[in-house]
Design a protein around this motif. Structure first.
Motif, PDB file in Angstrom:
ATOM      1  N   SER A   1      73.415  77.756 133.276  1.00  0.00           N
ATOM      2  CA  SER A   1      73.017  78.838 134.248  1.00  0.00           C
ATOM      3  C   SER A   1      71.853  78.541 134.926  1.00  0.00           C
ATOM      4  CB  SER A   1      73.372  79.967 133.522  1.00  0.00           C
ATOM      5  OG  SER A   1      74.264  80.446 132.773  1.00  0.00           O
ATOM      6  N   TYR A   2      71.871  78.927 136.129  1.00  0.00           N
ATOM      7  CA  TYR A   2      70.768  78.958 137.063  1.00  0.00           C
ATOM      8  C   TYR A   2      70.612  79.964 137.849  1.00  0.00           C
ATOM      9  CZ  TYR A   2      72.798  77.797 141.623  1.00  0.00           C
ATOM     10  OH  TYR A   2      73.734  77.858 142.623  1.00  0.00           O
ATOM     11  N   ASP A   3      69.319  80.462 138.406  1.00  0.00           N
ATOM     12  CA  ASP A   3      69.157  81.484 139.349  1.00  0.00           C
ATOM     13  C   ASP A   3      68.289  80.667 140.540  1.00  0.00           C
ATOM     14  OD1 ASP A   3      70.334  83.660 137.899  1.00  0.00           O
ATOM     15  OD2 ASP A   3      68.552  83.489 136.178  1.00  0.00           O
ATOM     16  N   PRO A   4      68.901  81.216 141.486  1.00  0.00           N
ATOM     17  CA  PRO A   4      67.980  80.646 142.834  1.00  0.00           C
ATOM     18  C   PRO A   4      66.652  81.002 142.756  1.00  0.00           C
ATOM     19  CG  PRO A   4      70.202  81.393 143.627  1.00  0.00           C
ATOM     20  CD  PRO A   4      69.923  81.917 142.118  1.00  0.00           C
ATOM     21  N   ILE A   5      66.378  82.141 142.593  1.00  0.00           N
ATOM     22  CA  ILE A   5      64.874  82.865 142.048  1.00  0.00           C
ATOM     23  C   ILE A   5      64.731  82.682 140.595  1.00  0.00           C
ATOM     24  CG2 ILE A   5      63.243  84.543 142.414  1.00  0.00           C
ATOM     25  CD1 ILE A   5      64.453  85.040 144.919  1.00  0.00           C
ATOM     26  N   SER A   6      64.366  81.795 139.910  1.00  0.00           N
ATOM     27  CA  SER A   6      64.257  81.727 138.501  1.00  0.00           C
ATOM     28  C   SER A   6      63.238  82.919 137.708  1.00  0.00           C
ATOM     29  CB  SER A   6      63.880  80.469 138.295  1.00  0.00           C
ATOM     30  OG  SER A   6      64.021  80.433 136.863  1.00  0.00           O
ATOM     31  N   SER A   7      64.016  83.367 136.755  1.00  0.00           N
ATOM     32  CA  SER A   7      62.971  84.050 135.582  1.00  0.00           C
ATOM     33  C   SER A   7      63.167  83.234 134.105  1.00  0.00           C
ATOM     34  CB  SER A   7      63.519  85.441 135.603  1.00  0.00           C
ATOM     35  OG  SER A   7      63.476  86.341 136.870  1.00  0.00           O
ATOM     36  N   ALA A   8      63.269  81.919 134.128  1.00  0.00           N
ATOM     37  CA  ALA A   8      63.567  81.385 133.168  1.00  0.00           C
ATOM     38  C   ALA A   8      62.105  81.429 132.061  1.00  0.00           C
ATOM     39  CB  ALA A   8      63.956  79.703 133.458  1.00  0.00           C
ATOM     40  N   ALA A   9      61.107  81.346 132.868  1.00  0.00           N
ATOM     41  CA  ALA A   9      59.979  81.474 132.017  1.00  0.00           C
ATOM     42  C   ALA A   9      59.813  82.560 131.187  1.00  0.00           C
ATOM     43  CB  ALA A   9      58.628  81.292 132.818  1.00  0.00           C
ATOM     44  N   LEU A  10      60.185  83.792 131.729  1.00  0.00           N
ATOM     45  CA  LEU A  10      59.917  85.210 131.315  1.00  0.00           C
ATOM     46  C   LEU A  10      61.300  85.237 130.217  1.00  0.00           C
ATOM     47  CD1 LEU A  10      59.556  88.137 131.017  1.00  0.00           C
ATOM     48  CD2 LEU A  10      61.121  88.534 132.942  1.00  0.00           C
ATOM     49  N   LEU A  11      62.174  84.502 130.513  1.00  0.00           N
ATOM     50  CA  LEU A  11      63.273  84.439 129.295  1.00  0.00           C
ATOM     51  C   LEU A  11      62.730  83.669 128.095  1.00  0.00           C
ATOM     52  CD1 LEU A  11      66.527  83.963 131.421  1.00  0.00           C
ATOM     53  CD2 LEU A  11      65.790  86.022 130.529  1.00  0.00           C
ATOM     54  N   GLN A  12      62.228  82.616 128.372  1.00  0.00           N
ATOM     55  CA  GLN A  12      61.944  81.522 127.309  1.00  0.00           C
ATOM     56  C   GLN A  12      60.523  82.540 126.798  1.00  0.00           C
ATOM     57  OE1 GLN A  12      63.260  78.723 126.370  1.00  0.00           O
ATOM     58  NE2 GLN A  12      61.967  79.282 124.664  1.00  0.00           N
ATOM     59  N   ALA A  13      59.550  83.127 127.465  1.00  0.00           N
ATOM     60  CA  ALA A  13      58.508  83.659 126.653  1.00  0.00           C
ATOM     61  C   ALA A  13      58.929  84.914 125.845  1.00  0.00           C
ATOM     62  CB  ALA A  13      57.589  84.264 127.741  1.00  0.00           C
ATOM     63  N   THR A  14      60.111  85.575 126.548  1.00  0.00           N
ATOM     64  CA  THR A  14      60.567  86.516 125.471  1.00  0.00           C
ATOM     65  C   THR A  14      61.270  86.379 124.472  1.00  0.00           C
ATOM     66  OG1 THR A  14      60.955  87.721 127.644  1.00  0.00           O
ATOM     67  CG2 THR A  14      61.959  88.819 125.741  1.00  0.00           C
ATOM     68  N   GLN A  15      61.912  84.989 124.550  1.00  0.00           N
ATOM     69  CA  GLN A  15      62.617  84.269 123.331  1.00  0.00           C
ATOM     70  C   GLN A  15      61.589  83.992 122.202  1.00  0.00           C
ATOM     71  OE1 GLN A  15      66.012  83.010 122.529  1.00  0.00           O
ATOM     72  NE2 GLN A  15      65.229  82.912 120.772  1.00  0.00           N
ATOM     73  N   ASP A  16      60.395  83.272 122.806  1.00  0.00           N
ATOM     74  CA  ASP A  16      59.548  82.953 121.865  1.00  0.00           C
ATOM     75  C   ASP A  16      58.834  83.869 121.203  1.00  0.00           C
ATOM     76  OD1 ASP A  16      60.065  80.116 122.517  1.00  0.00           O
ATOM     77  OD2 ASP A  16      58.516  80.143 123.972  1.00  0.00           O
ATOM     78  N   CYS A  17      58.623  85.173 121.711  1.00  0.00           N
ATOM     79  CA  CYS A  17      57.677  86.269 121.330  1.00  0.00           C
ATOM     80  C   CYS A  17      58.617  87.147 120.574  1.00  0.00           C
ATOM     81  CB  CYS A  17      56.932  86.951 122.453  1.00  0.00           C
ATOM     82  SG  CYS A  17      55.706  85.830 123.463  1.00  0.00           S
ATOM     83  N   PHE A  18      59.693  87.439 121.111  1.00  0.00           N
ATOM     84  CA  PHE A  18      60.634  88.593 120.208  1.00  0.00           C
ATOM     85  C   PHE A  18      61.908  88.002 120.038  1.00  0.00           C
ATOM     86  CE2 PHE A  18      57.669  90.535 123.813  1.00  0.00           C
ATOM     87  CZ  PHE A  18      56.775  91.228 122.780  1.00  0.00           C
ATOM     88  N   GLY A  19      62.248  86.746 119.988  1.00  0.00           N
ATOM     89  CA  GLY A  19      63.687  86.290 119.520  1.00  0.00           C
ATOM     90  C   GLY A  19      64.751  86.783 120.296  1.00  0.00           C
TER      91      GLY A  19
END
Length: 250
Positions: free
Chosen positions: A59-77
């Motif tokens: 999946s990709y988003d033209p305006i990416s929020s991938a860093a927010l998703l990854q940080a949330t994964q790292d911090c909160f699972g």
């Protein structure tokens, strides 16, 4: 269709037959799509990947929020966009997130925001809104304090606010690049406003840098906002893009 020299009419049945004829369980197939919200469409992709185990959905988003998703994964699972509650926040600090105009779910956020910006008997005080940005946005035009920084200073501004909060809440300091003095003074005022409203404040960022989004989560954690103005009871799936997987595909 194009056979190498000329264009010719093809039916969907012809196209399906051509594609299906090239598929086999060992095929390395990659399905590239935007964020899929539909459960039935997701199920179709999952069924396809089950039939062809070597395949992968990206999946990709033209305006990416991938860093927010990854940080949330790292911090909160959880690899999701948290549910942000602007209606529960007495103090809001946004780093380049135009939550009233373009950022993630602006209609939802604007409806929440306006409930805290109108004074009436049920709501005797307005929320305080600080917007840190490098260009004018709809959110910035509505802010009480607009803090201007260069695009190269946004990371420094996040680090500075984190250190201001950490120094007064027992957090561990972090290093950051240089930030202009005017922004430092304004962010110190923002930090005091946040600290005066622990559990009733909200810090957001449109950064697509994992380290910066991790600091944003840390700020909200130090302020006691997790589970209140930042929670996961109704998390958003509006952004699911994965920049790392897209780069690997390319």
């Amino acid at each position: 269709g194009f056979d190498g020299t000329t264009l010719k009419e093809l039916s969907w049945q012809d196209i399906d037959k051509e594609i299906i004829g090239k598929l086999n369980p060992a095929s390395k197939i990659r399905i590239l799509s935007g964020t899929i919200m539909s459960p039935s469409a997701k199920r179709a992709v999952q069924d396809f990947c089950a039939k062809f185990p070597a395949s992968k959905h990206i999946s990709y988003d033209p305006i990416s929020s991938a860093a927010l998703l990854q940080a949330t994964q790292d911090c909160f699972g959880e690899r999701v966009v948290p549910e942000y509650r602007f209606d529960l926040a007495e103090t809001i600090v946004s780093f380049n997130a135009d939550f009233l105009g373009t950022w993630i779910s602006p209609i939802e956020y604007a409806a929440q925001y306006v409930t805290r910006r109108t004074i009436n008997p049920e709501n005797p005080s307005m929320s305080k809104h600080f917007q840190v940005e490098s260009q004018m946005s709809l959110s910035g035009s509505n802010a009480d304090n607009r803090i201007l920084v260069k695009p190269s200073e946004l990371g420094a501004a996040i680090a500075f606010l984190y250190n201001e909060i950490a120094s007064k809440t027992g957090g561990t300091a972090t290093s950051g690049p240089a930030l202009n003095e005017k922004a430092k003074k304004a962010l110190s005022i923002a930090a005091d406003a946040l600290l005066a409203n622990k559990g009733k404040s909200l810090v957001v960022s449109a950064s697509n840098n994992v380290a910066e989004q991790t600091l944003i989560h840390a700020i909200n954690q130090l302020l006691g906002n997790i589970g209140l103005t930042v929670n996961f009871s109704n998390a958003s799936n509006q952004r699911q893009g994965n920049d790392l997987q897209l780069s690997e595909l390319i």
